[in-house]
Design an enzyme around this catalytic site. Structure first.
Site, PDB file in Angstrom:
ATOM      1  N   ASP A 248       0.854  -1.182   0.000  1.00 41.80           N
ATOM      2  CA  ASP A 248       0.000   0.000   0.000  1.00 41.80           C
ATOM      3  C   ASP A 248       0.900   1.244   0.000  1.00 41.80           C
ATOM      4  O   ASP A 248       1.779   1.380   0.855  1.00 41.80           O
ATOM      5  CB  ASP A 248      -0.890  -0.029   1.264  1.00 41.80           C
ATOM      6  CG  ASP A 248      -1.939   1.062   1.243  1.00 41.80           C
ATOM      7  OD1 ASP A 248      -3.122   0.728   1.039  1.00 41.80           O
ATOM      8  OD2 ASP A 248      -1.564   2.237   1.436  1.00 41.80           O
ATOM      9  N   ILE A 249       0.696   2.114  -1.010  1.00 46.58           N
ATOM     10  CA  ILE A 249       1.542   3.317  -1.097  1.00 46.58           C
ATOM     11  C   ILE A 249       1.258   4.200   0.121  1.00 46.58           C
ATOM     12  O   ILE A 249       0.087   4.403   0.491  1.00 46.58           O
ATOM     13  CB  ILE A 249       1.264   4.076  -2.405  1.00 46.58           C
ATOM     14  CG1 ILE A 249       1.554   3.167  -3.609  1.00 46.58           C
ATOM     15  CG2 ILE A 249       2.098   5.348  -2.474  1.00 46.58           C
ATOM     16  CD1 ILE A 249       1.231   3.776  -4.952  1.00 46.58           C
ATOM     17  N   ASN A 256      -2.160  13.129  -4.329  1.00 43.60           N
ATOM     18  CA  ASN A 256      -3.331  13.729  -4.988  1.00 43.60           C
ATOM     19  C   ASN A 256      -3.506  15.179  -4.564  1.00 43.60           C
ATOM     20  O   ASN A 256      -3.750  16.061  -5.396  1.00 43.60           O
ATOM     21  CB  ASN A 256      -4.605  12.965  -4.594  1.00 43.60           C
ATOM     22  CG  ASN A 256      -4.805  11.725  -5.454  1.00 43.60           C
ATOM     23  OD1 ASN A 256      -4.310  11.656  -6.568  1.00 43.60           O
ATOM     24  ND2 ASN A 256      -5.517  10.748  -4.912  1.00 43.60           N
ATOM     25  N   ASP A 265      -2.812   9.567 -10.680  1.00 45.57           N
ATOM     26  CA  ASP A 265      -2.969   8.421 -11.600  1.00 45.57           C
ATOM     27  C   ASP A 265      -1.609   8.035 -12.186  1.00 45.57           C
ATOM     28  O   ASP A 265      -1.256   6.850 -12.260  1.00 45.57           O
ATOM     29  CB  ASP A 265      -3.914   8.795 -12.746  1.00 45.57           C
ATOM     30  CG  ASP A 265      -5.373   8.745 -12.321  1.00 45.57           C
ATOM     31  OD1 ASP A 265      -5.630   8.361 -11.161  1.00 45.57           O
ATOM     32  OD2 ASP A 265      -6.252   9.097 -13.132  1.00 45.57           O
ATOM     33  N   GLU A 292      -4.774   2.513  -3.982  1.00 50.71           N
ATOM     34  CA  GLU A 292      -3.302   2.527  -4.015  1.00 50.71           C
ATOM     35  C   GLU A 292      -2.757   1.241  -3.396  1.00 50.71           C
ATOM     36  O   GLU A 292      -1.665   1.208  -2.830  1.00 50.71           O
ATOM     37  CB  GLU A 292      -2.769   3.790  -3.326  1.00 50.71           C
ATOM     38  CG  GLU A 292      -2.706   3.799  -1.821  1.00 50.71           C
ATOM     39  CD  GLU A 292      -4.056   3.818  -1.099  1.00 50.71           C
ATOM     40  OE1 GLU A 292      -5.089   3.544  -1.723  1.00 50.71           O
ATOM     41  OE2 GLU A 292      -4.060   4.068   0.118  1.00 50.71           O
TER      42      GLU A 292
END
Ligand SMILES: Nc1nc2c(ncn2[C@@H]2O[C@H](COP(=O)(O)OP(=O)(O)OP(=O)(O)O)[C@@H](O)[C@H]2O)c(=O)[nH]1
Length: 373
Positions: A248-249, A256, A265, A292
């Site tokens: 998971d980022i 964002n 994106d 993500e």
């Protein structure tokens, strides 16, 4: 619209599919037709009582027509979807069809003056029937189909015109023209159906692919990943090593918020490239599980999987990601678990453990890999 390599590939594939479909249908439609010519000739001779005067001619004509019918069936069908073979097959088959129609046409013309009634009438009626059958059924290619119709009809026309009456010949010409028109219409309908079927096939394949691929990163999606995990669990039950990573980022919302969703994106796409490049060995699979979050399956034990995950995490943290004109350090947290038949009754159990390990990695400060305790 400019053609891209992908669209060119697709249209080349589509042309290949159409050709293969044409081979299948031409074979199916031509297979039965050949026999009728031999039977028709036999009938025309039978009404003469096979008198000795015609016995040799009967043998020759019926034998030739039946031999051509056999050849039609025996032409080797192209085994693989090979375009060159498919074209060769079609050329050969149409050659045999044309030979059949010319033999029949010549026989029918000869019959008009050589055999007693009702043999000429039988041949005449069969010529009309064959011409119409060709127009309706063997309409896949216009030129050979037109030649086949002419092969059946023209020799008789010459005899009717010269020896019966010009009016009867003219009637035969009108009949022939009508057949050619019918053939053209049948051909158009045939092509339209073939192309519609091909469009439907392509759309079906596209939907099937789209339902398994993540539209943004083009990695397999969660559905595909879950099915692969189920299959991998079955193999792992036979003793093969299997590990699962969930990545998971970290603080992805920040990307964002700082650079906008388009950059977000692009960051996901760049991250997926790095992931795929790091886990592209045999039996390894990367997927985007949503948002993500990413998953990796690898045929490795716990120690190897943990080491590989750590190497990926460290490299990512040390080399900034370039996306949408931005360079930014992106880190990831990783949960790692390895299949153990005594603990994991199913894929869900293994997944829950990796997810719990990921949660610990997040709680432990992020940018770290945790594995099953
Ligand atoms: N640009 C973009 N953003 C996405 C996409 N899917 C999910 N997100 C965003 O990802 C963010 C996830 O935020 P959080 O769940 O709070 O997680 P986080 O910011 O990564 O924080 P931690 O996971 O706790 O480190 C949200 O802002 C979502 O809008 C996507 O396809 N594109």
């Amino acid at each position: 619209m400019p053609t891209t390599p992908a669209s060119h590939d697709r249209s080349a594939q589509s042309a290949r599919n159409l050709l293969i479909q044409e081979v299948v249908e031409t074979r199916q439609r031509a297979r039965l037709g050949g026999w009728f010519y031999g039977v028709a000739a036999a009938l025309a001779f039978a009404v003469t009582g096979f008198s000795t005067g015609y016995r040799m001619s009967a043998l020759l004509v019926i034998g030739t027509l039946l031999a051509l019918a056999i050849v039609r069936v025996l032409i080797p069908v192209p085994a693989a979807p090979d375009e060159r073979e498919a074209r060769r097959y079609l050329r050969t088959l149409w050659g045999v069809v044309l030979a059949t129609t010319i033999v029949w046409g010549s026989f029918s013309a000869w019959n008009q003056s050589a055999l007693p009634e009702p043999a000429p009438l039988i041949a005449l009626l069969f010529s009309g029937a064959f011409g119409m059958a060709l127009a309706h059924t063997l309409c896949m290619r216009q030129l050979p189909s037109a030649l086949a119709i002419l092969g059946v009809m023209v020799p008789t026309l010459v005899v009717l015109w010269r020896e019966v009456a010009i009016g009867v010949g003219a009637m035969w010409i009108v009949y022939m023209a009508y057949m050619l028109l019918v053939m053209r219409r049948s051909h158009r309908e045939y092509r339209a159906r073939l192309e519609l079927e091909e469009d439907l096939r392509q759309q079906r394949d596209l939907f099937a692919t789209q339902s398994r691929v993540d539209g943004l990163t083009l990695l397999p999606n969660r559905r595909e990943f879950s099915e692969s995990l189920e299959q991998a669990i079955v193999l792992a039950g036979d003793g093969r090593a299997l590990s699962l990573l969930i990545l998971d980022i970290d603080h992805f919302k920040r990307i964002n918020d700082s650079f906008g969703h388009v950059a977000g994106d692009a960051c996901l796409v760049e991250f997926s490239h790095r992931l795929r490049a790091s886990f592209d060995g045999p039996g390894e699979l990367c997927a985007r599980l949503g948002g993500e979050e990413f998953g990796v399956l690898l045929p490795a034990d716990c120690i190897v999987a943990h080491a590989r995950a750590e190497r990926f995490r460290e490299t990512l943290a040390q080399s900034p990601l370039a996306f949408d004109g931005v360079q930014d350090v992106v880190t990831t947290s990783v949960g790692c678990s390895s299949f153990d038949a005594s603990r994991h009754a199913d894929a869900g159990a293994l997944y829950r453990e990796a997810d719990a390990a990921l949660y610990r990695a997040k709680m432990g400060g992020r940018n770290r890999t945790e594995r099953t305790l």
